[in-house]
Design a protein around this motif. Structure first.
Motif, mmCIF file in Angstrom:
data_model
loop_
_atom_site.group_PDB
_atom_site.id
_atom_site.type_symbol
_atom_site.label_atom_id
_atom_site.label_comp_id
_atom_site.label_asym_id
_atom_site.label_seq_id
_atom_site.Cartn_x
_atom_site.Cartn_y
_atom_site.Cartn_z
ATOM 1 N N ASP A 1 0.817 -1.208 0.000
ATOM 2 C CA ASP A 1 0.000 0.000 0.000
ATOM 3 C C ASP A 1 0.855 1.265 0.000
ATOM 4 O OD1 ASP A 1 -2.242 -1.604 0.027
ATOM 5 O OD2 ASP A 1 -2.520 -1.472 2.212
ATOM 6 N N GLU A 2 2.030 1.167 0.619
ATOM 7 C CA GLU A 2 2.953 2.308 0.663
ATOM 8 C C GLU A 2 3.877 2.354 -0.563
ATOM 9 O OE1 GLU A 2 3.046 4.791 2.851
ATOM 10 O OE2 GLU A 2 1.284 3.936 3.864
ATOM 11 N N GLN A 3 3.684 1.400 -1.488
ATOM 12 C CA GLN A 3 4.490 1.327 -2.716
ATOM 13 C C GLN A 3 5.974 1.077 -2.422
ATOM 14 O OE1 GLN A 3 3.647 4.682 -5.286
ATOM 15 N NE2 GLN A 3 1.436 4.448 -5.056
ATOM 16 N N GLU A 4 6.242 0.374 -1.344
ATOM 17 C CA GLU A 4 7.607 -0.017 -0.986
ATOM 18 C C GLU A 4 7.835 -1.447 -1.498
ATOM 19 O OE1 GLU A 4 9.895 1.766 0.268
ATOM 20 O OE2 GLU A 4 8.862 3.530 1.074
ATOM 21 N N TYR A 5 8.034 -1.576 -2.793
ATOM 22 C CA TYR A 5 7.992 -2.879 -3.446
ATOM 23 C C TYR A 5 9.165 -3.784 -3.068
ATOM 24 C CZ TYR A 5 4.419 -0.362 -5.972
ATOM 25 O OH TYR A 5 3.312 0.390 -6.286
ATOM 26 N N GLU A 6 10.324 -3.228 -2.869
ATOM 27 C CA GLU A 6 11.461 -4.042 -2.429
ATOM 28 C C GLU A 6 11.192 -4.621 -1.041
ATOM 29 O OE1 GLU A 6 13.904 -5.027 -4.113
ATOM 30 O OE2 GLU A 6 14.339 -3.604 -5.716
ATOM 31 N N LYS A 7 10.569 -3.823 -0.192
ATOM 32 C CA LYS A 7 10.242 -4.297 1.150
ATOM 33 C C LYS A 7 9.149 -5.372 1.092
ATOM 34 C CE LYS A 7 11.568 -0.061 3.598
ATOM 35 N NZ LYS A 7 11.110 1.048 4.477
ATOM 36 N N VAL A 8 8.216 -5.231 0.148
ATOM 37 C CA VAL A 8 7.188 -6.261 -0.033
ATOM 38 C C VAL A 8 7.850 -7.607 -0.300
ATOM 39 C CG1 VAL A 8 5.345 -7.090 -1.559
ATOM 40 C CG2 VAL A 8 5.401 -4.681 -0.873
ATOM 41 N N ILE A 9 8.812 -7.608 -1.207
ATOM 42 C CA ILE A 9 9.507 -8.847 -1.579
ATOM 43 C C ILE A 9 10.257 -9.422 -0.386
ATOM 44 C CG2 ILE A 9 11.313 -9.806 -3.051
ATOM 45 C CD1 ILE A 9 10.509 -7.622 -5.128
ATOM 46 N N ALA A 10 10.929 -8.555 0.380
ATOM 47 C CA ALA A 10 11.705 -9.020 1.527
ATOM 48 C C ALA A 10 10.803 -9.667 2.577
ATOM 49 C CB ALA A 10 12.482 -7.849 2.132
ATOM 50 N N VAL A 11 9.674 -9.030 2.875
ATOM 51 C CA VAL A 11 8.762 -9.574 3.883
ATOM 52 C C VAL A 11 8.134 -10.873 3.385
ATOM 53 C CG1 VAL A 11 6.660 -9.155 5.211
ATOM 54 C CG2 VAL A 11 8.285 -7.291 4.846
ATOM 55 N N ALA A 12 7.749 -10.918 2.104
ATOM 56 C CA ALA A 12 7.159 -12.134 1.534
ATOM 57 C C ALA A 12 8.148 -13.293 1.605
ATOM 58 C CB ALA A 12 6.731 -11.885 0.097
ATOM 59 N N GLU A 13 9.411 -13.036 1.293
ATOM 60 C CA GLU A 13 10.422 -14.097 1.353
ATOM 61 C C GLU A 13 10.645 -14.564 2.782
ATOM 62 O OE1 GLU A 13 13.720 -12.356 -0.678
ATOM 63 O OE2 GLU A 13 13.014 -13.000 -2.662
ATOM 64 N N GLN A 14 10.546 -13.637 3.735
ATOM 65 C CA GLN A 14 10.687 -14.016 5.142
ATOM 66 C C GLN A 14 9.567 -14.977 5.531
ATOM 67 O OE1 GLN A 14 11.106 -10.676 7.829
ATOM 68 N NE2 GLN A 14 10.409 -11.870 9.587
ATOM 69 N N LEU A 15 8.350 -14.690 5.098
ATOM 70 C CA LEU A 15 7.228 -15.582 5.406
ATOM 71 C C LEU A 15 7.408 -16.947 4.742
ATOM 72 C CD1 LEU A 15 3.466 -14.796 5.522
ATOM 73 C CD2 LEU A 15 4.254 -16.672 4.095
ATOM 74 N N LEU A 16 7.807 -16.929 3.470
ATOM 75 C CA LEU A 16 7.939 -18.180 2.726
ATOM 76 C C LEU A 16 9.062 -19.056 3.271
ATOM 77 C CD1 LEU A 16 7.450 -16.645 -0.820
ATOM 78 C CD2 LEU A 16 5.846 -18.161 0.361
ATOM 79 N N ALA A 17 10.055 -18.439 3.917
ATOM 80 C CA ALA A 17 11.167 -19.198 4.489
ATOM 81 C C ALA A 17 10.785 -19.872 5.795
ATOM 82 C CB ALA A 17 12.369 -18.284 4.715
ATOM 83 N N GLY A 18 9.700 -19.407 6.420
ATOM 84 C CA GLY A 18 9.275 -19.999 7.687
ATOM 85 C C GLY A 18 8.469 -21.266 7.481
ATOM 86 N N ALA A 19 8.201 -21.949 8.587
ATOM 87 C CA ALA A 19 7.483 -23.227 8.507
ATOM 88 C C ALA A 19 6.070 -23.137 9.060
ATOM 89 C CB ALA A 19 8.260 -24.291 9.286
ATOM 90 N N ASP A 20 5.696 -21.993 9.649
ATOM 91 C CA ASP A 20 4.408 -21.927 10.340
ATOM 92 C C ASP A 20 3.294 -21.327 9.493
ATOM 93 O OD1 ASP A 20 5.621 -19.423 10.359
ATOM 94 O OD2 ASP A 20 4.542 -18.802 12.171
ATOM 95 N N ALA A 21 3.596 -20.861 8.287
ATOM 96 C CA ALA A 21 2.583 -20.206 7.464
ATOM 97 C C ALA A 21 1.620 -21.232 6.875
ATOM 98 C CB ALA A 21 3.238 -19.409 6.339
ATOM 99 N N SER A 22 0.349 -20.874 6.824
ATOM 100 C CA SER A 22 -0.655 -21.744 6.222
ATOM 101 C C SER A 22 -0.554 -21.654 4.700
ATOM 102 C CB SER A 22 -2.055 -21.300 6.656
ATOM 103 O OG SER A 22 -2.375 -20.039 6.083
ATOM 104 N N PRO A 23 -1.158 -22.606 3.978
ATOM 105 C CA PRO A 23 -1.143 -22.509 2.508
ATOM 106 C C PRO A 23 -1.713 -21.188 1.996
ATOM 107 C CG PRO A 23 -1.827 -24.700 3.178
ATOM 108 C CD PRO A 23 -1.738 -23.884 4.434
ATOM 109 N N GLN A 24 -2.801 -20.717 2.619
ATOM 110 C CA GLN A 24 -3.396 -19.466 2.157
ATOM 111 C C GLN A 24 -2.465 -18.282 2.395
ATOM 112 O OE1 GLN A 24 -6.113 -19.172 0.323
ATOM 113 N NE2 GLN A 24 -5.625 -16.993 0.135
#
Length: 285
Positions: free
Chosen positions: A38-61
């Motif tokens: 929403d803040e158009q911080e696209y590099e930060k979007v990618i960094a946070v998304a990769e942090q989530l994907l690297a974890g084991a506790d995230a649901s499929p959704q």
């Protein structure tokens, strides 16, 4: 403080920061990625998304949402190949996923080909795996002859599936001119399945075209058979009509029958009262 001591402190600080980041709940990470978007911080979007994907506790959704945001950010940053890769990973988790309404056409231009590419690759894999079982699968869609608004519309599907390779039957529908389809599904089984569109959903003051497409899907999400497509749907002409409403109470036979009964009964009571005549009242001590 010596050089080695400073280095040791730095390592500890980094380790603690990493542990804190890893401990951040997946729900919070999805919300943070959306906020960065929403803040158009696209590099930060990618960094946070990769942090989530690297974890084991995230649901499929939650993983799907992370991949959607990551892919979208990569599109904005003009990295379409990386974006397509993120979307293809998304389809592995949720083959039926659709982008939110009013998504940017620029993102759709990467998302749609990525889906098509993934679909083709999965179809090629399944063609080898399923072989004759796929070729034996037959599906026919039957449409109503004279549908009218304000009445239920039934779409029936005949399925012949000797090897039971179909997992779900999906019916997607919309009125002509609508942007998105509404999809309902049933468990696949050999024989006839019926999808009913309710009278409230079909009602219209003017005629319209109902657009739909039907898919028999494998458990992997690959469409084994389809009739119609989102771009070339089956069309049904629906006549205008509204949902029948119960007639007012004064239009019902039993209402007037009851009124007459009350009137007749009332007259009888009045007659009985009058026939008694005058009464003499005697006071008693």
């Amino acid at each position: 403080m010596g050089r080695m001591s400073r280095l040791g402190v730095a390592v500890v600080v980094v380790a603690l920061a990493t542990r804190g980041a890893a401990a951040e709940p997946a729900t919070q990470l999805v919300a943070r990625a959306q906020a960065e978007w929403d803040e158009q911080e696209y590099e930060k979007v990618i960094a946070v998304a990769e942090q989530l994907l690297a974890g084991a506790d995230a649901s499929p959704q939650q993983r799907v949402e992370a991949l959607r945001l990551k892919g979208s950010a990569l599109v904005v940053l003009d990295r379409p190949d990386d974006a397509a890769n993120a979307f293809e990973r998304l389809f592995v988790i949720d083959p039926d996923y659709e982008l939110p309404p009013k998504s940017s056409p620029r993102i759709l231009q990467v998302f749609a080909p990525a889906r098509a590419k993934w679909q083709v690759a999965e179809e090629q894999r399944l063609a080898i795996e399923l072989g004759p079982a796929w070729r034996a699968l037959v599906m026919h869609v039957h449409l109503p002859e004279h549908p009218r608004g304000g009445r239920p519309i039934e779409i029936s599907v005949d399925l012949a599936d000797p090897s039971a390779i179909a997992d779900r039957i999906l019916l997607s529908r919309r009125r002509h001119g609508a942007g998105y389809y509404t999809t309902t599904e049933q468990r696949a089984r050999a024989g006839k399945l019926a999808f009913t569109i309710s009278a409230d959903d079909t009602a219209s003051e003017s005629p319209y075209s109902l657009e739909l497409h039907v898919q028999a899907k494998h458990r992997s999400g690959v469409a084994l058979r389809r009739e119609g497509t989102p771009d070339q749907p089956i069309r049904i002409d629906v006549a205008a009509g509204s949902v029948p409403r119960p007639s007012p109470i004064t239009h019902r036979w039993w209402f007037w029958t009851g009124i007459v009964a009350v009137v007749v009964g009332g007259a009888f009571l009045v007659d009985q009262t009058i026939s008694v005549g005058p009464q003499r009242i005697v006071a008693r001590p």
